[in-house]
Design an enzyme around this catalytic site. Structure first.
Site, PDB file in Angstrom:
ATOM      1  N   HIS A  35       0.866  -1.128  -0.069  1.00 20.89           N
ATOM      2  CA  HIS A  35      -0.001   0.021   0.216  1.00 20.89           C
ATOM      3  C   HIS A  35       0.716   1.430   0.005  1.00 20.89           C
ATOM      4  O   HIS A  35       0.423   2.412  -0.266  1.00 20.89           O
ATOM      5  CB  HIS A  35      -0.949   0.105   1.107  1.00 20.89           C
ATOM      6  N   TRP A 161      -1.927 -16.230   0.705  1.00 21.01           N
ATOM      7  CA  TRP A 161      -2.787 -15.232   0.991  1.00 21.01           C
ATOM      8  C   TRP A 161      -3.989 -15.315  -0.487  1.00 21.01           C
ATOM      9  O   TRP A 161      -3.489 -15.054  -1.515  1.00 21.01           O
ATOM     10  CB  TRP A 161      -2.158 -13.922   0.490  1.00 21.01           C
ATOM     11  N   TYR A 163      -6.644 -14.084  -2.422  1.00 18.37           N
ATOM     12  CA  TYR A 163      -7.625 -12.803  -2.514  1.00 18.37           C
ATOM     13  C   TYR A 163      -8.117 -13.094  -3.756  1.00 18.37           C
ATOM     14  O   TYR A 163      -7.456 -12.728  -4.890  1.00 18.37           O
ATOM     15  CB  TYR A 163      -6.478 -11.631  -2.414  1.00 18.37           C
ATOM     16  N   ARG A 165      -9.539 -11.216  -6.744  1.00 19.81           N
ATOM     17  CA  ARG A 165      -9.252  -9.773  -7.317  1.00 19.81           C
ATOM     18  C   ARG A 165      -9.216  -9.669  -8.819  1.00 19.81           C
ATOM     19  O   ARG A 165      -8.650 -10.581  -9.270  1.00 19.81           O
ATOM     20  CB  ARG A 165      -8.235  -9.306  -6.583  1.00 19.81           C
ATOM     21  N   LYS A 194      -4.999 -17.434   4.057  1.00 17.69           N
ATOM     22  CA  LYS A 194      -5.423 -16.345   4.839  1.00 17.69           C
ATOM     23  C   LYS A 194      -6.532 -15.643   3.754  1.00 17.69           C
ATOM     24  O   LYS A 194      -6.085 -15.389   2.855  1.00 17.69           O
ATOM     25  CB  LYS A 194      -4.179 -15.389   4.974  1.00 17.69           C
ATOM     26  N   GLY A 221      -7.512  -6.170   7.190  1.00 15.91           N
ATOM     27  CA  GLY A 221      -8.175  -5.189   6.384  1.00 15.91           C
ATOM     28  C   GLY A 221      -7.819  -3.761   7.098  1.00 15.91           C
ATOM     29  O   GLY A 221      -7.442  -3.956   8.118  1.00 15.91           O
TER      30      GLY A 221
HETATM   31  P1  FBP Z   1      -4.035  -6.028   7.230  1.00 14.86           P
HETATM   32  O1  FBP Z   1      -4.476  -6.639   8.344  1.00 14.86           O
HETATM   33  O2  FBP Z   1      -3.342  -4.872   7.431  1.00 14.86           O
HETATM   34  O3  FBP Z   1      -5.111  -5.819   6.186  1.00 14.86           O
HETATM   35  O4  FBP Z   1      -3.022  -7.118   6.443  1.00 14.86           O
HETATM   36  C1  FBP Z   1      -3.166  -8.236   5.863  1.00 14.86           C
HETATM   37  C2  FBP Z   1      -2.569  -8.070   4.602  1.00 14.86           C
HETATM   38  O5  FBP Z   1      -2.928  -9.327   3.740  1.00 14.86           O
HETATM   39  C3  FBP Z   1      -1.198  -7.770   4.475  1.00 14.86           C
HETATM   40  O6  FBP Z   1      -0.495  -9.027   4.755  1.00 14.86           O
HETATM   41  C4  FBP Z   1      -1.184  -7.099   3.086  1.00 14.86           C
HETATM   42  O7  FBP Z   1      -0.198  -6.284   2.947  1.00 14.86           O
HETATM   43  C5  FBP Z   1      -2.443  -6.677   2.833  1.00 14.86           C
HETATM   44  O8  FBP Z   1      -3.359  -7.246   3.910  1.00 14.86           O
HETATM   45  C6  FBP Z   1      -2.981  -6.636   1.463  1.00 14.86           C
HETATM   46  O9  FBP Z   1      -4.159  -5.688   1.453  1.00 14.86           O
HETATM   47  P2  FBP Z   1      -4.947  -5.487   0.103  1.00 14.86           P
HETATM   48  O10 FBP Z   1      -6.385  -6.250   0.406  1.00 14.86           O
HETATM   49  O11 FBP Z   1      -5.228  -3.973   0.193  1.00 14.86           O
HETATM   50  O12 FBP Z   1      -4.252  -6.212  -0.919  1.00 14.86           O
END
Ligand code: FBP
Length: 270
Positions: A35, A161, A163, A165, A194, A221
């Protein structure tokens, strides 16, 4: 995976370190990369990696997620803290957002070299982000699968991770899409995944079920305006069968990171 005197394999010992009794309380600190330094503005001391290493230690976190540069430059402090290092093997900034996201493997020409680098830095586990739904997801799935093979060969657990997206993902916390990403984590061999919270214990329980034998932890988050909102989410995650958290901003952006760490510990390890 070599056997030690206590009869557990090195892999099992590493996993137990970051997940004692099957529960994880991991501190994430890769946001400076993901970020940018704007995340440190809420609590200016958080810009300093030494401060974060100290929170991880004093707050009894079971792992600290770092990128290679910080892991190397602050190695002495990390070793002294005894908090298990989790090396994040890929990452991407948010400066360019004109395309679907891709987060490339760093620290080596291939998965094997990257994992060897993690081991040299004394990491106890490695992490990698897969953006399910991105037009580059196949690339990331493949890199992730190769990391699993290379890491397990060196007895290191792997955290995904997962995610959702990209252009085609309308809502990245939709339970169905999060469950899909979680399932991919299991299929590819992640030890822990995660994921973002899906909003309630029932839908998160479905995510946990889809992940099968892969343990599920919640990603934090942005910092919640009201601390209780975040802590209640953590409670619900545990009720839903989740194994804990891997969070950052809700801890180190807090006015009192050690106070909230204590509350987290109470919830996760009670
Ligand atoms: P946070 O608890 O601060 O959200 O961190 C978890 C995380 O997975 C970090 O490891 C990573 O930098 C960030 O969230 C990524 O967030 P985004 O959803 O914006 O990609």
């Amino acid at each position: 995976m070599g056997k030690l005197l206590d009869n557990r394999s090195t892999f099992e010992i590493n996993l137990e370190k970051i997940m004692p009794n099957g529960k994880a309380m991991i501190l994430a600190y890769d946001q400076g990369f993901e970020h940018g330094p704007r995340d440190f503005k809420e609590n200016l001391s958080s810009v300093d990696p030494e401060v974060i290493i100290n929170i991880a230690k004093e707050g009894s976190f079971t792992g600290l997620v770092l990128h290679g540069g910080i892991a190397k430059k602050y190695r002495e402090a990390i070793t002294k803290s005894k908090v298990p290092l989790i090396l994040k093997l890929n990452g991407t900034s948010q400066v360019y957002t004109g395309d679907d996201p891709y987060s490339p493997l760093l620290y080596g020409k291939d998965a094997e070299e990257a994992v060897e680098w993690a081991l040299k830095l004394e990491a106890k586990a490695v992490g990698y982000t897969v953006y399910t739904g991105s037009k580059y997801e196949n690339l990331m799935n493949r890199e992730f699968a190769q990391i699993v093979i290379a890491a397990h060969r060196l007895s290191l657990p792997v955290i995904g991770w997962m995610y959702p997206r990209g252009k085609y993902v309308e809502n990245d916390t939709d339970p169905q899409i999060v469950a899909y990403a979680a399932r991919i984590g299991l299929e590819l061999g992640a030890d822990i995944i995660k994921v973002k919270y899906t909003g309630d214990a029932e839908s998160f329980n479905w995510v946990v079920k889809t992940a099968g034998a892969t343990k599920v932890v919640m990603s934090g988050g942005p910092r919640a305006d009201v601390e209780e909102t975040f802590l209640n989410q953590v409670k619900e995650v545990l009720v839903a069968g989740g194994a804990g958290v891997a969070v950052g901003r809700n801890v180190w952006q807090n006015k009192n990171p050690l106070e909230i760490s204590k509350k987290l510990k109470g919830i996760i390890f009670k």
